[in-house]
Scaffold this active site. Sequence first.
Site, PDB file in Angstrom:
ATOM      1  N   HIS A 247     156.456 -26.567  34.398  1.00 17.19           N
ATOM      2  CA  HIS A 247     155.012 -26.517  34.594  1.00 17.19           C
ATOM      3  C   HIS A 247     154.318 -26.863  33.284  1.00 17.19           C
ATOM      4  O   HIS A 247     154.719 -26.395  32.221  1.00 17.19           O
ATOM      5  CB  HIS A 247     154.604 -25.114  35.056  1.00 17.19           C
ATOM      6  CG  HIS A 247     153.254 -25.035  35.683  1.00 17.19           C
ATOM      7  ND1 HIS A 247     152.097 -25.227  34.965  1.00 17.19           N
ATOM      8  CD2 HIS A 247     152.871 -24.790  36.961  1.00 17.19           C
ATOM      9  CE1 HIS A 247     151.053 -25.101  35.765  1.00 17.19           C
ATOM     10  NE2 HIS A 247     151.492 -24.840  36.991  1.00 17.19           N
ATOM     11  N   ARG A 270     142.575 -25.949  36.300  1.00 16.76           N
ATOM     12  CA  ARG A 270     142.317 -27.395  36.258  1.00 16.76           C
ATOM     13  C   ARG A 270     141.665 -27.861  37.546  1.00 16.76           C
ATOM     14  O   ARG A 270     140.871 -28.805  37.549  1.00 16.76           O
ATOM     15  CB  ARG A 270     143.624 -28.143  36.011  1.00 16.76           C
ATOM     16  CG  ARG A 270     144.132 -28.001  34.585  1.00 16.76           C
ATOM     17  CD  ARG A 270     145.473 -28.666  34.372  1.00 16.76           C
ATOM     18  NE  ARG A 270     146.571 -27.875  34.915  1.00 16.76           N
ATOM     19  CZ  ARG A 270     147.587 -28.370  35.592  1.00 16.76           C
ATOM     20  NH1 ARG A 270     147.641 -29.660  35.864  1.00 16.76           N
ATOM     21  NH2 ARG A 270     148.536 -27.578  36.028  1.00 16.76           N
TER      22      ARG A 270
END
Length: 584
Positions: A247, A270
Site C-alpha cells: 500500500h 485521497r
Amino acid sequence: MSQVIVVGGGLAGLSAAHTLLERGANVLLLDKQGFMGGNSTKATSGINGAGTDSQRNLNIPDTAQIFFEDTKKSARDLARDDLIRVLTGRSGDAVNWLQDKFNLDLSKVSRLGGHSQPRTHRGDAQFPGMVMTYAQLERLEDLSVSIPERVRIIKKARVTKLVKDDNGAVSGVEYTHGGKTEIAYGPVILATGGYAADFTEDSLLKKYRPEYWDLPTTNGEHCTGDGQKLAIAAGASAVDLEKVQVHPTGLVDPKEPDAKVKFLAAEALRGVGGLLLDNTGKRFVDELQHRDYVTGKIWENKKYPIRLVLNGNASKEIEWHCKHYVGRGLMKRFESGDALAKEFGLPADVLRKTFDDYNQSVRTKKDPFGKKFFQGEWKFDDFFNVAIMTPVLHYTMGGLEIDQESRVLDKSGKPIPGLFAAGEVAGGVHGANRLGGSSLLGCVVFGRVSADSAAAYQLQTTSAAIQKAGGRLSALAGQLSSTSSPSSPSPSTTSAAPAAPAAPSASGQYTLAEVAKHNKKDDVWVVVDGQVLDVTSFLPDHPGGEKAILLYAGRDATEEFNMLHDPKVIPRYAPDSVIGKVKA
C-alpha cells in the site's frame, strides 16, 4: 444439526458464523487471539457495493457489471472471472445485509482509486471496519450466552491440524487451548487472514517475496498465514502467493520513523481530494490510481519524504479521520499555506504554483498525471492536514485456491470435501491487485458464500449418514444433534465463552499524578470517563495494537477512547482492568 467450525474471528469468520445461524447450523468459532476482530477492525476507507440502497438514494448509476469491469481491470492478467462475478454480483446484497441485519450506517459513498463510480460505503462517526466487525462480534457473543447450544466461541485457541476421515474429507480440527490439545468435529471454514506479517521461520512472505521482507506492515502480528499452511499440509492447492500488495500510504510516526508496524492512511483521504507531494512540493502521480501503481511511482520518484496533504474541504469531508490521526501524533494541522510551506522547508511560491497547476487541471480536466476525478480547486489561504507517507505491506492477494462456492480445491482442481475458505486466506479473488474497499467486501461476500456451502454440505452428509444408519436412525440423529462426539473435547473445555464478569467495584481512588507514574509497557494505567484502568495484561489482546494504548499510558484517554469505542466495550471485554476512580 451438528456444528460447523469457523477458524478466525475477523469479519469473514463473523459473517460466516451469522450466516450459518441463519441457515440453521450450529457454530463453533475458534480464534487464536484473546480479542477477536483481526485486521478487519483497522479498515478505514469502507466497503464496496454496487447497486446498493445507499447508491440509489444518492442517484449513483452503478451496477454489478461496471464493478466487475473495474475489478477485472485491476486484477489484470490474473483475473478469475468466476470469483470476480461472485464478489461484485453479491456486493450490493452484502452492504444491504450489513445495514438491515446490524442496523449500520453506510450512507456515505465515495470513489477510491481504480473505481469508475463512487461505491465505497461508510458512515459518519467511526472507522467502518471497526463498526462492522464490532456489530457482528457483539451480536455473536450475546448469542453465545443466550443460545450456547448453538453458538460456542473459544478464544486463544490455535488450530494446529486439519483432521481428515478415511475418505479424505476434512472432518474437524485439532487445536491447542489452555495448554491442552483438543479435537473438534465438523466441516471447517478457514477465515484466518493473510500473511503480510509473516516473519516466522516458515514465512510465506519470505519464501515468495523476499524483497519485501524488510518493509513495514499494517498487519497485526497474528497474520502469519496459519490457514494457508494448514490447508496446504492437508493437500490444498495455493495460488498467486507471490502477489503481495504494498500500500502506498502508511503513516510515518515522526517519533518512531523505523517502526515495523505502521498505521494505514485511509485511501479515503485521497478519495476526498488529498494530494501526494514529494520533498520539492510537487505532485508526481494520479492520487486515485491503483495502489500498486502509486507505490511504484513513489519508488520511482525517490524524492522523500512523501507527504499527503489535505486542504480545508477535504479535511472537513473526513474530519473524524484527521482528528484521530492528529491525536495519535501521525498528522499535523497547519492554519495557512505559509505555515505548510515552512513545514516543507520551501518558499511559499513553490507550493502556490503546485496549487495553481492543480487548479488548472481541475478546470480543464486535463491533468499531466492522468487524474480524471477531482474534488474542487485549492486555495493557498486555507488550513491543511499533513502526514508523511511510506509504502507498507498491506494485503496478500494469494492464498488457497477456491471455487465460486468457496470450496477449497486440491492440487488436481477438485474440492476437498468439508473444507471452505473466506476472506484474505483465499487466493485468486483480487488477481494481481486489490481495489480499495474490496477487502471488507471479500470478507462479507465469501464469508456468507462459504457458510451457505458449508451448511449445505453438512446437511447432505448428515442426511446420507442417517440413511446409511437405517434402523439406527434415531440413535444416530441424536448423536449428530449433539455438539460433540465421544472423542470431542469435554464440555468443560469447549463450552461457550462465559459472559463477561461484572466490573469489580472501585478498590480505591487515584490522583492523575499517581496514574501518570504507570506509563511503561510493563505497567500501564489509563483513565477513561473517570475510571482508572490497569491495562497492562490487555496490551497483547488489543486489536488496534499495543502502541494505540501505550500512546496514552499514564494519561486520560477519554476523548480518543470515546471516538473509537462504544461505552459497553470496557464492561464487556476488559471488566477486571478497572481498578478504581480518579480522585476529585
